[in-house]
Design an enzyme around this catalytic site. Sequence first.
Site, PDB file in Angstrom:
ATOM      1  CG  HIS A   1      42.380  42.867  35.122  1.00 40.68           C
ATOM      2  ND1 HIS A   1      43.668  43.314  35.279  1.00 40.68           N
ATOM      3  CD2 HIS A   1      42.458  41.573  34.727  1.00 40.68           C
ATOM      4  CE1 HIS A   1      44.502  42.333  34.974  1.00 40.68           C
ATOM      5  NE2 HIS A   1      43.802  41.273  34.638  1.00 40.68           N
TER       6      HIS A   1
ATOM      7  CG  ASP B   1      39.400  34.996  34.409  1.00 36.76           C
ATOM      8  OD1 ASP B   1      40.086  34.147  33.825  1.00 36.76           O
ATOM      9  OD2 ASP B   1      39.879  35.848  35.175  1.00 36.76           O
TER      10      ASP B   1
END
Length: 372
Positions: A257, A308
Amino acid sequence: MTATRGLEGIVATTSSISSIIDDTLTYVGYNIDDLAEHASFEEVIYLLWHRRLPTKAELDEIKKDLAENAELPKEVLDHFKTYPIKQVHPMAALRTAVSLLGLFDPEADEMTEEANYRKAIRLQAKIPTIVTAFSRIRKGLEPVAPRKDLSFAANFLYMLTGNEPDEIAVEAFNKALVLHADHELNASTFTARVCVATLSDVYSGITSAIGALKGPLHGGANEQVMKMLTEIGSIENVEPYIHNKLNNKEKIMGFGHRVYRKGDPRAKHLRKMSEKLTKLTGEPHWYDMSTKIEEIVTSEKGLPPNVDFYSASVYHSLGIDHDLFTPIFAVSRVSGWLAHILEQYANNRLIRPRAEYTGPGKQQYVPIEQRG
């Protein structure tokens, strides 16, 4: 002027909605771990929009407002039936339907604070109905009307299947909604703020945000994670599949991320729900494959999973079609988008950055007859 690719590390605005500091995510100062374990999604909506948790009366009121505004205009439902169903991704349908909704809102271009709040309620209430109605219509089924006696999470699952969901399914879905509600100045939120900073309307801002969320590097990642798990098929295939990807320098969706270094704090909550739900549905291999992939990618690339990664197996275990994963992201994230849109309107300045020019200089116009 020197450009920063992807605006990485650039602070573009101030905000009192959410923060990511030292790998800790908070909504209005409340740690995401606290909210994920204890809050209803309706409480989180109120928190993001009002910067405080609601009283019992205020919570009852926002629940009532959302329930009363969940139905869609007949024209929007009929519009779905004109789509080339086999080739339309649900995110494209959602983007189009939200834009269409603006045509049926008499306050669409009314820019008072009160009117914008009412539009926020309508959009938050109607987006779940859009997603579930489209899902059913494309299968030749009639949409299921929303119920006023169910929670936000339960109502979505009910409209999707026509059956009242069990307690564990509602808990899992509510948790997913809370975890996805806001995430500081992510790509889709920034898109929404850029749009409404021109003093465009709320419907335009949300349509723009959905367009940004549609991309596989943002909201589309969880759908790609489930595609990967399906391709792998069994725990025995994990190592050769992932090592082949790594050797070919291919991206493993659901890992890493931009703003987290030690790991996405939201991932652990969905990891627990994935373990619980896959066991209940008799398909623990989805969780087992996921943990094996995490082990390899984290050890070899130093990349922990993001939100996710485990949301994919959670949604799959709830019986949700894989191409609905990203629209479900929007069902939650619209609460954050709307919070940021209202904040932008309250202290607006046109967002107009500059670009570092890298093209040729000192060119002179040559008449077309003289060009070789």
